[in-house]
Design an enzyme around this catalytic site. Structure first.
Site, PDB file in Angstrom:
ATOM      1  N   SER A 159       0.868  -1.192   0.000  1.00 21.63           N
ATOM      2  CA  SER A 159       0.000   0.000   0.000  1.00 21.63           C
ATOM      3  C   SER A 159       0.894   1.227   0.000  1.00 21.63           C
ATOM      4  O   SER A 159       2.071   1.135   0.400  1.00 21.63           O
ATOM      5  CB  SER A 159      -0.859   0.003   1.273  1.00 21.63           C
ATOM      6  OG  SER A 159      -1.536   1.236   1.422  1.00 21.63           O
ATOM      7  N   TYR A 172      -1.915  -1.291  10.444  1.00 21.65           N
ATOM      8  CA  TYR A 172      -2.024  -1.454   8.985  1.00 21.65           C
ATOM      9  C   TYR A 172      -0.730  -0.996   8.324  1.00 21.65           C
ATOM     10  O   TYR A 172      -0.156  -1.706   7.494  1.00 21.65           O
ATOM     11  CB  TYR A 172      -3.223  -0.663   8.449  1.00 21.65           C
ATOM     12  CG  TYR A 172      -3.503  -0.935   6.985  1.00 21.65           C
ATOM     13  CD1 TYR A 172      -4.159  -2.098   6.584  1.00 21.65           C
ATOM     14  CD2 TYR A 172      -3.112  -0.030   6.000  1.00 21.65           C
ATOM     15  CE1 TYR A 172      -4.401  -2.361   5.240  1.00 21.65           C
ATOM     16  CE2 TYR A 172      -3.352  -0.276   4.650  1.00 21.65           C
ATOM     17  CZ  TYR A 172      -4.005  -1.446   4.279  1.00 21.65           C
ATOM     18  OH  TYR A 172      -4.238  -1.700   2.939  1.00 21.65           O
TER      19      TYR A 172
HETATM   20  P1  NAI Z   1     -11.301  -6.486  -0.261  1.00 18.51           P
HETATM   21  O1  NAI Z   1     -11.789  -6.513   1.139  1.00 18.51           O
HETATM   22  O2  NAI Z   1     -12.229  -6.040  -1.345  1.00 18.51           O
HETATM   23  O3  NAI Z   1     -10.686  -7.928  -0.637  1.00 18.51           O
HETATM   24  C1  NAI Z   1      -9.832  -8.582   0.249  1.00 18.51           C
HETATM   25  C2  NAI Z   1     -10.078 -10.065   0.147  1.00 18.51           C
HETATM   26  O4  NAI Z   1      -9.182 -10.714   1.052  1.00 18.51           O
HETATM   27  C3  NAI Z   1     -11.507 -10.470   0.545  1.00 18.51           C
HETATM   28  O5  NAI Z   1     -12.085 -11.272  -0.452  1.00 18.51           O
HETATM   29  C4  NAI Z   1     -11.297 -11.251   1.842  1.00 18.51           C
HETATM   30  O6  NAI Z   1     -12.236 -12.299   2.017  1.00 18.51           O
HETATM   31  C5  NAI Z   1      -9.888 -11.777   1.653  1.00 18.51           C
HETATM   32  N1  NAI Z   1      -9.289 -12.145   2.935  1.00 18.51           N
HETATM   33  C6  NAI Z   1      -9.306 -11.456   4.095  1.00 18.51           C
HETATM   34  N2  NAI Z   1      -8.696 -12.166   5.070  1.00 18.51           N
HETATM   35  C7  NAI Z   1      -8.272 -13.315   4.499  1.00 18.51           C
HETATM   36  C8  NAI Z   1      -7.592 -14.459   4.985  1.00 18.51           C
HETATM   37  N3  NAI Z   1      -7.225 -14.561   6.284  1.00 18.51           N
HETATM   38  N4  NAI Z   1      -7.316 -15.455   4.123  1.00 18.51           N
HETATM   39  C9  NAI Z   1      -7.687 -15.390   2.835  1.00 18.51           C
HETATM   40  N5  NAI Z   1      -8.367 -14.341   2.313  1.00 18.51           N
HETATM   41  C10 NAI Z   1      -8.653 -13.316   3.145  1.00 18.51           C
HETATM   42  O7  NAI Z   1     -10.007  -5.575  -0.241  1.00 18.51           O
HETATM   43  P2  NAI Z   1      -9.150  -4.920  -1.412  1.00 18.51           P
HETATM   44  O8  NAI Z   1      -9.347  -3.467  -1.308  1.00 18.51           O
HETATM   45  O9  NAI Z   1      -9.350  -5.618  -2.674  1.00 18.51           O
HETATM   46  O10 NAI Z   1      -7.692  -5.222  -0.843  1.00 18.51           O
HETATM   47  C11 NAI Z   1      -6.818  -6.183  -1.420  1.00 18.51           C
HETATM   48  C12 NAI Z   1      -5.401  -5.902  -0.891  1.00 18.51           C
HETATM   49  O11 NAI Z   1      -5.019  -4.607  -1.335  1.00 18.51           O
HETATM   50  C13 NAI Z   1      -5.319  -5.871   0.636  1.00 18.51           C
HETATM   51  O12 NAI Z   1      -4.095  -6.409   1.037  1.00 18.51           O
HETATM   52  C14 NAI Z   1      -5.352  -4.386   0.942  1.00 18.51           C
HETATM   53  O13 NAI Z   1      -4.703  -4.095   2.149  1.00 18.51           O
HETATM   54  C15 NAI Z   1      -4.588  -3.837  -0.242  1.00 18.51           C
HETATM   55  N6  NAI Z   1      -4.815  -2.442  -0.505  1.00 18.51           N
HETATM   56  C16 NAI Z   1      -6.082  -1.967  -0.718  1.00 18.51           C
HETATM   57  C17 NAI Z   1      -6.277  -0.619  -0.935  1.00 18.51           C
HETATM   58  C18 NAI Z   1      -7.632  -0.023  -1.139  1.00 18.51           C
HETATM   59  O14 NAI Z   1      -7.737   1.216  -1.083  1.00 18.51           O
HETATM   60  N7  NAI Z   1      -8.666  -0.798  -1.399  1.00 18.51           N
HETATM   61  C19 NAI Z   1      -5.150   0.316  -0.952  1.00 18.51           C
HETATM   62  C20 NAI Z   1      -3.869  -0.295  -0.753  1.00 18.51           C
HETATM   63  C21 NAI Z   1      -3.730  -1.628  -0.535  1.00 18.51           C
END
Ligand code: NAI
Length: 280
Positions: A159, A172
């Site tokens: 991130s 985080y």
């Molecule tokens: P999201 O919440 O839409 O998707 C995250 C996915 O990870 C979900 O499907 C969830 O079920 C899964 N997950 C959570 N815990 C888990 C576990 N213990 N084992 C397996 N799967 C698990 O989130 P998003 O936004 O798509 O985030 C994806 C990555 O990108 C994350 O690492 C987040 O920190 C990172 N990120 C997101 C940003 C944003 O603004 N959305 C910005 C920077 C980084």
């Protein structure tokens, strides 16, 4: 999705940038991970998605691309991660790439964060990335390199909050800073064996995670954050998938150890409104 829980999808013939490559995507059921699965499948990859939760919807891809499989996985579970990689090897014989998109939001000023919350964020975001990378790289080291000496490509998702601090970030930011340096170390340790490792540092991306963070009452903060992006908008999940596609593909054959901001200029520097004052 068919009766075995497998998602089936497809893509157009022609030049596809991941043709025949086997790629694991964690966090595949939502947001960035889901966008990665869709894009990689369109680009000819055999994609193995894994997530704590099943996909909420079918994939948006044409009908003629290779199969996409899905497995339930908690990235904190080392045994299950090892088994999943073994299953992928059993079915496809190799693993060419991984994107570690599983993650959770969390944090708060340190004095307000209890130990369990801290552990949850660090365990999923940092330890989960470590465990996935550990078992994928173990498999990559055992497979023959391609003609260019490459054995595989690891793409982690950190991130902008892993590159600089954010108010109330604590756990985080610590987890994402850890992912950045873990990735650089993977690049150092396995480069000689033909494994590349790079980290994407997204700005704020319009996903279910972000919508969950900016609930009612957070409109002003959300507007401030949009303003910090020099493109003056949030990112789209597909824009992170595009960067991940590049890093997995042979186009990035000499790219390793990078922490790549894909952030609409968020980390470019401060904007004090001087150019706006000058009429630009
Ligand atoms: P999201 O919440 O839409 O998707 C995250 C996915 O990870 C979900 O499907 C969830 O079920 C899964 N997950 C959570 N815990 C888990 C576990 N213990 N084992 C397996 N799967 C698990 O989130 P998003 O936004 O798509 O985030 C994806 C990555 O990108 C994350 O690492 C987040 O920190 C990172 N990120 C997101 C940003 C944003 O603004 N959305 C910005 C920077 C980084």
């Amino acid at each position: 999705m068919d009766s075995t829980g497998r998602l089936r999808c497809c893509s157009m013939a022609g030049t596809r940038r991941l043709d025949g490559k086997v790629v694991l995507v964690t966090g595949s059921s939502s947001g960035i991970g889901e966008a990665c699965v869709e894009r990689f499948a369109r680009e000819g990859a055999i994609v193995a998605g894994a997530d704590l939760n099943p996909p909420a919807r079918g994939l948006d891809v044409p009908d003629d691309v290779p199969a996409v499989s899905f497995s339930l996985l908690d990235v904190r579970d080392e045994g299950a991660t090892e088994q999943l990689v073994a299953d992928i090897l059993g079915e496809h014989g190799r693993i060419d790439g991984v994107v570690t998109a599983a993650g959770v939001a969390g944090g708060g000023p340190a004095h307000m964060v209890d130990e369990q919350q801290w552990d949850l964020v660090l365990d999923i975001n940092l330890k989960g990335t470590f465990l996935t990378a550990k078992h994928v790289v173990t498999a990559m080291l055992r497979q023959a390199p391609d003609g260019d000496g490459q054995r595989g490509s690891i793409v982690t998702i950190a991130s902008v909050e892993g590159l600089e601090g954010t108010a109330g970030g604590s756990s985080y930011n610590a987890s994402k800073g850890g992912v950045v340096l873990l990735t650089k170390n993977l690049a150092i340790d396995y480069g000689r064996q033909g494994v590349r490792a790079n980290c994407i540092c997204p700005g704020f991306i319009d996903t279910p995670m972000l919508r969950g963070v900016f609930g009612p009452g957070m409109e002003e903060t959300r507007a401030d954050i949009v303003h910090e992006h020099k493109l003056r908008r949030l990112g789209r999940p597909s824009e992170i998938a595009s960067a991940a596609l590049f890093l997995l593909s042979n186009d990035a054959s000499f790219v390793s150890g990078a922490a790549l901001p894909v952030d609409g200029g968020y980390t470019a520097g401060r904007d004090h409104g001087v150019t706006e004052m000058l009429g630009l």
